[in-house]
Every structure is written in C-alpha cells, then in structure tokens.
Design a protein around this motif. Structure first.
Motif, PDB file in Angstrom:
ATOM      1  N   ARG A  38     -18.021 -29.616 -60.741  1.00  0.00           N
ATOM      2  CA  ARG A  38     -18.747 -30.855 -61.025  1.00  0.00           C
ATOM      3  C   ARG A  38     -19.655 -31.195 -59.853  1.00  0.00           C
ATOM      4  O   ARG A  38     -19.227 -31.174 -58.704  1.00  0.00           O
ATOM      5  N   PRO A  39     -20.929 -31.513 -60.116  1.00  0.00           N
ATOM      6  CA  PRO A  39     -21.816 -31.909 -59.017  1.00  0.00           C
ATOM      7  C   PRO A  39     -21.424 -33.286 -58.474  1.00  0.00           C
ATOM      8  O   PRO A  39     -20.945 -34.137 -59.207  1.00  0.00           O
ATOM      9  N   VAL A  40     -21.634 -33.463 -57.179  1.00  0.00           N
ATOM     10  CA  VAL A  40     -21.383 -34.743 -56.516  1.00  0.00           C
ATOM     11  C   VAL A  40     -22.694 -35.168 -55.873  1.00  0.00           C
ATOM     12  O   VAL A  40     -23.293 -34.401 -55.117  1.00  0.00           O
ATOM     13  N   THR A  41     -23.136 -36.372 -56.167  1.00  0.00           N
ATOM     14  CA  THR A  41     -24.406 -36.832 -55.601  1.00  0.00           C
ATOM     15  C   THR A  41     -24.223 -37.910 -54.547  1.00  0.00           C
ATOM     16  O   THR A  41     -25.082 -38.089 -53.702  1.00  0.00           O
ATOM     17  N   ALA A  42     -23.111 -38.621 -54.585  1.00  0.00           N
ATOM     18  CA  ALA A  42     -22.908 -39.689 -53.605  1.00  0.00           C
ATOM     19  C   ALA A  42     -21.428 -39.784 -53.250  1.00  0.00           C
ATOM     20  O   ALA A  42     -20.659 -40.402 -53.972  1.00  0.00           O
ATOM     21  N   ILE A  56     -19.632 -31.597 -44.810  1.00  0.00           N
ATOM     22  CA  ILE A  56     -20.516 -32.100 -45.850  1.00  0.00           C
ATOM     23  C   ILE A  56     -20.566 -33.602 -45.612  1.00  0.00           C
ATOM     24  O   ILE A  56     -19.568 -34.299 -45.761  1.00  0.00           O
ATOM     25  N   ARG A  57     -21.694 -34.088 -45.190  1.00  0.00           N
ATOM     26  CA  ARG A  57     -21.859 -35.491 -44.807  1.00  0.00           C
ATOM     27  C   ARG A  57     -21.841 -36.416 -46.026  1.00  0.00           C
ATOM     28  O   ARG A  57     -22.178 -35.987 -47.138  1.00  0.00           O
ATOM     29  N   PRO A  58     -21.486 -37.682 -45.819  1.00  0.00           N
ATOM     30  CA  PRO A  58     -21.536 -38.645 -46.928  1.00  0.00           C
ATOM     31  C   PRO A  58     -22.929 -38.688 -47.558  1.00  0.00           C
ATOM     32  O   PRO A  58     -23.945 -38.562 -46.871  1.00  0.00           O
ATOM     33  N   GLN A  61     -25.745 -34.089 -51.400  1.00  0.00           N
ATOM     34  CA  GLN A  61     -25.467 -33.468 -52.689  1.00  0.00           C
ATOM     35  C   GLN A  61     -24.645 -32.208 -52.460  1.00  0.00           C
ATOM     36  O   GLN A  61     -24.956 -31.398 -51.595  1.00  0.00           O
ATOM     37  N   HIS A  62     -23.582 -32.056 -53.213  1.00  0.00           N
ATOM     38  CA  HIS A  62     -22.713 -30.886 -53.125  1.00  0.00           C
ATOM     39  C   HIS A  62     -21.943 -30.794 -54.438  1.00  0.00           C
ATOM     40  O   HIS A  62     -22.314 -31.433 -55.411  1.00  0.00           O
ATOM     41  N   LEU A  63     -20.898 -29.996 -54.493  1.00  0.00           N
ATOM     42  CA  LEU A  63     -20.099 -29.909 -55.705  1.00  0.00           C
ATOM     43  C   LEU A  63     -18.624 -29.888 -55.352  1.00  0.00           C
ATOM     44  O   LEU A  63     -18.248 -29.614 -54.213  1.00  0.00           O
ATOM     45  N   VAL A  64     -17.823 -30.196 -56.338  1.00  0.00           N
ATOM     46  CA  VAL A  64     -16.376 -30.147 -56.187  1.00  0.00           C
ATOM     47  C   VAL A  64     -15.853 -29.183 -57.245  1.00  0.00           C
ATOM     48  O   VAL A  64     -16.361 -29.129 -58.354  1.00  0.00           O
TER      49      VAL A  64
END
Length: 94
Positions: A38-42, A56-58, A61-64
């Motif tokens: 799942r993508p994470v945007t915030a 991975i900074r707050p 954009q990254h994924l889990v």
C-alpha cells in the motif's frame, strides 16, 4: 433554446470486501511469496527502510508491505522506499 438536461452522477461503486480488509493494498508476487503493498503519502513518524537501512522521513512518499497470507499481521508491516521495494530481487532486506 432547449431546456438543460441534468445527468445524475454515477452511484458509488460496490464495496470490494477483499480490498476493504486489506486497506486498499494491492497484492504483489515475489520470489519469497505474495505481499500486500500500500502506498503511503503522509506518515507522522520516521521509519527505517529494510532495503537500504536508511530513514524514511515523515511525510515522504513510500510504501508499506506485509505478507499476504493469513500468518501476516500488523507486526509484520515494513515501510520501504519505493525504489528499494522495486529492487528487492537485487537487494533483499538487511
């Protein structure tokens, strides 16, 4: 002048039960099994990517990801840089 015709917006799509359980994640197949991704945007906190061992900074954009089988639970979730996840076959988790 002819009267305007009002078109109704289409109704909501029916709820996909499997997608609702997975939180909108997609299933990806890798050599080590199937993963929900799942993508994470915030994000509100800092995570460590298992692919490169960097932070991975707050709000980056990254994924889990987590195992797609029944054995996977919330404790199995890992946050990855997008590029590190795509390179998993070349650079497995540390």
């Amino acid at each position: 002048m002819s009267p305007r015709r009002h078109h109704r917006a289409p109704g909501p799509e029916p709820l996909d039960q499997a997608r609702a359980r997975s939180g909108g994640a997609r299933v990806e197949s890798w050599r080590d099994g199937q993963w929900l991704v799942r993508p994470v945007t915030a994000a509100a906190k800092t995570y460590r990517c298992p692919g490169c061992d960097h932070e991975i900074r707050p709000n980056a954009q990254h994924l889990v990801s987590w195992p797609a089988d029944e054995r996977g639970d919330l404790a199995d979730r890992r946050h990855w840089h997008n590029g590190c996840w795509r390179a998993r076959d070349r650079r497995p988790p540390r």
